[in-house]
Design a protein around this motif. Structure first.
Motif: not given
Length: 91
Positions: A16-24
């Motif tokens: 879930t943490a990986w999916l919630d990442q916003t692209p830089g």
């Protein structure tokens, strides 16, 4: 020792943490717009241990259904592979 704010904001589920990442932000020359890459693409790999005690059709189906449920709203399955192998207890 007190928890830092970053520790308390961290989810327990790493997927879930990986999916919630916003692209830089990325640097580009000029004002070129990038195309939306679309949903995340996943490959489904299903497996069953024995063909003597399990039905390949229903086993593949419930595994694939679980995978689709897991990635719902985040991506699509673009490739599939299903394998019938050996039980972990060999004679």
């Amino acid at each position: 020792m007190p928890e830092s704010s970053t520790d308390s904001d961290r989810p327990d589920d790493l997927f879930t943490a990986w999916l919630d990442q916003t692209p830089g932000r990325t640097r580009g020359r000029g004002h070129q717009k990038r195309e939306d890459p679309g949903p995340i693409r996943f490959a489904f790999y299903g497996r069953m241990s024995t063909t003597g005690y399990q039905d390949p059709v229903s086993s593949r189906q419930w595994q694939c259904d679980n995978a689709v449920r897991l990635i719902a709203g985040s991506g699509v399955i673009v490739a599939e592979f299903f394998d019938a192998g050996y039980s972990r207890s060999l004679p």
